[in-house]
Design an enzyme around this catalytic site. Structure first.
Site, mmCIF file in Angstrom:
data_model
loop_
_atom_site.group_PDB
_atom_site.id
_atom_site.type_symbol
_atom_site.label_atom_id
_atom_site.label_comp_id
_atom_site.label_asym_id
_atom_site.label_seq_id
_atom_site.Cartn_x
_atom_site.Cartn_y
_atom_site.Cartn_z
ATOM 1 N N LYS A 79 35.938 39.809 25.155
ATOM 2 C CA LYS A 79 35.482 40.752 23.860
ATOM 3 C C LYS A 79 34.669 39.845 23.622
ATOM 4 C CE LYS A 79 38.003 44.935 23.847
ATOM 5 N NZ LYS A 79 36.828 45.539 24.250
ATOM 6 N N TYR B 118 42.511 38.561 26.013
ATOM 7 C CA TYR B 118 42.169 39.927 25.592
ATOM 8 C C TYR B 118 39.854 39.192 24.427
ATOM 9 C CZ TYR B 118 40.480 43.353 23.184
ATOM 10 O OH TYR B 118 40.364 45.010 21.395
ATOM 11 N N THR C 239 43.902 55.209 17.447
ATOM 12 C CA THR C 239 43.863 55.080 19.238
ATOM 13 C C THR C 239 45.016 54.807 20.017
ATOM 14 O OG1 THR C 239 42.867 53.899 19.981
ATOM 15 C CG2 THR C 239 41.642 54.794 18.933
ATOM 16 N N ASP D 148 35.613 54.243 37.609
ATOM 17 C CA ASP D 148 36.714 53.020 37.862
ATOM 18 C C ASP D 148 35.640 51.681 37.500
ATOM 19 O OD1 ASP D 148 38.654 50.850 37.832
ATOM 20 O OD2 ASP D 148 39.442 51.049 39.087
ATOM 21 N N VAL D 149 35.787 51.913 36.141
ATOM 22 C CA VAL D 149 34.528 50.138 36.374
ATOM 23 C C VAL D 149 34.982 49.341 35.742
ATOM 24 C CG1 VAL D 149 34.590 51.473 33.662
ATOM 25 C CG2 VAL D 149 35.353 49.742 33.532
ATOM 26 N N ASN E 50 32.065 50.973 26.849
ATOM 27 C CA ASN E 50 33.617 51.307 25.562
ATOM 28 C C ASN E 50 35.328 50.892 26.666
ATOM 29 O OD1 ASN E 50 35.073 52.124 23.388
ATOM 30 N ND2 ASN E 50 35.488 53.835 25.113
#
Length: 251
Positions: free
Chosen positions: A153, A149, A184, A57-58, A84
Site C-alpha cells: 500500500k 500488506y 466490507t 485478473d489484475v 481498487n
C-alpha cells in the site's frame, strides 16, 4: 456530472469498489467493473444501470491488457481509472515466505501499476483524466503485524505521487484514497483470521479493528465512494498527488 465519461473500477463487484462504481454511474458515467468472478460482476451489473462487467485478473499482465482493450473498444477511452482491487492479510515478517510476499505485491501493487498503465493513453489522447488508487491507512502509517500488506500500500502511494509529477500542469490528476478498516467482506474474513491467530473471540478481534479506527467505528464504503466522486468532480482539479485519509482522525 460525469455524463459521457468511461470509468474503470477494478475489484468493482463488491465492497468499496462496488460503492465507487455505483456512485460514478449515478453521475452518468459508463462504468466497467473488473474482477475475477463473473457471477459477482454480473449480479452487480444487473442491479445497477450503467455498470458493465469485465472478467479480469489484475495480477496477470495479459489479462489486464486484453481486458482493458476490450472495455475501451466497447465504451471508449477510460478517463477515470480506479485501481481498487486488492487483498488484505496479516503475517509476521519472519513467517512471510516469498510466495506470500509476491502474491501481495502482484495483486495490490502490480495490479495497480498494470491497470493505470493501460488506462493512461486514453486520458492523454482526450486531454482529461482522473487516476485514483485505493490504498489504505496502512500505506500512510504502517499496520502492525502486516508488513507485506503495508509495503504494497505504501508502494501504491509512491506510484501515485510519481505519476502526479509526470502529468503536472495537465488535466490529468493522480491521487490516493486511504481508508481505515471499512465495512466490507475483507474485514469479515480478517475478523476470523485475527481471532484464530491470536486465540481470541471474533467479537474481540472486531473490537481490535474498531479501536484502530480513530473514531471507533468501521468506515462505510459510501464514505470512500463520496471522496472518489469529489476527486472526479469539477472542484478538485488542483488536488493532485495527495493521500486522502478516511480514517476518523489523524494517522
Amino acid at each position: 456530472m460525469l455524463q459521457g465519461r468511461h470509468a474503470l473500477v477494478t475489484g468493482g463487484g463488491t465492497g468499496i469498489g462496488l460503492a465507487i462504481a455505483q456512485a460514478l454511474a449515478a453521475q452518468g458515467a459508463k462504468v466497467t467493473i473488473a474482477g475475477r468472478r463473473a457471477d459477482v460482476l454480473d449480479r452487480a451489473a444487473a442491479a445497477t444501470p450503467g455498470l458493465f462487467p469485465l472478467v479480469m485478473d489484475v495480477a496477470d499482465e495479459g489479462s489486464v491488457a486484453t481486458g482493458i482493450a476490450s472495455a475501451i473498444a466497447a465504451r471508449g477511452p477510460v478517463s477515470i481509472c480506479i485501481a481498487n482491487a486488492g487483498i488484505a492479510e496479516g503475517r509476521a515478517l519472519t513467517k512471510t515466505d516469498m510466495a506470500f510476499w509476491r502474491r501481495m505485491m502482484a495483486i495490490n501493487l502490480d495490479g495497480a501499476f498494470l491497470t493505470i498503465r493501460e488506462c493512461l493513453p486514453g486520458m492523454k489522447e482526450t486531454g482529461w483524466g482522473r487516476v485514483i488508487a485505493i490504498s489504505s491507512i496502512a500505506g500512510v502509517r504502517g499496520l502492525k503485524g502486516a508488513p507485506a500488506y503495508s509495503a504494497s500500500k505504501h508502494g501504491m502511494i509512491g506510484l501515485i505521487r510519481a505519476l502526479s509529477e509526470d502529468y503536472l500542469g495537465t488535466a490529468i490528476t493522480c491521487n490516493a484514497v486511504c481508508p481505515a478498516y471499512t465495512e466490507t467482506d475483507i474485514v469479515t474474513s480478517n475478523t476470523t483470521s485475527i481471532a484464530a491467530r491470536a486465540g481470541i473471540s471474533a467479537d474481540k478481534a472486531l473490537q481490535l479493528m474498531l479501536s484502530a479506527n480513530r473514531h471507533g467505528r468501521l468506515v462505510a464504503p459510501s464514505e470512500v465512494a463520496e471522496a472518489v466522486l469529489w476527486l472526479c468532480g469539477p472542484g478538485s482539479s488542483s488536488v493532485n498527488g495527495q493521500t486522502i485519509e478516511i480514517a476518523g482522525g489523524q494517522a
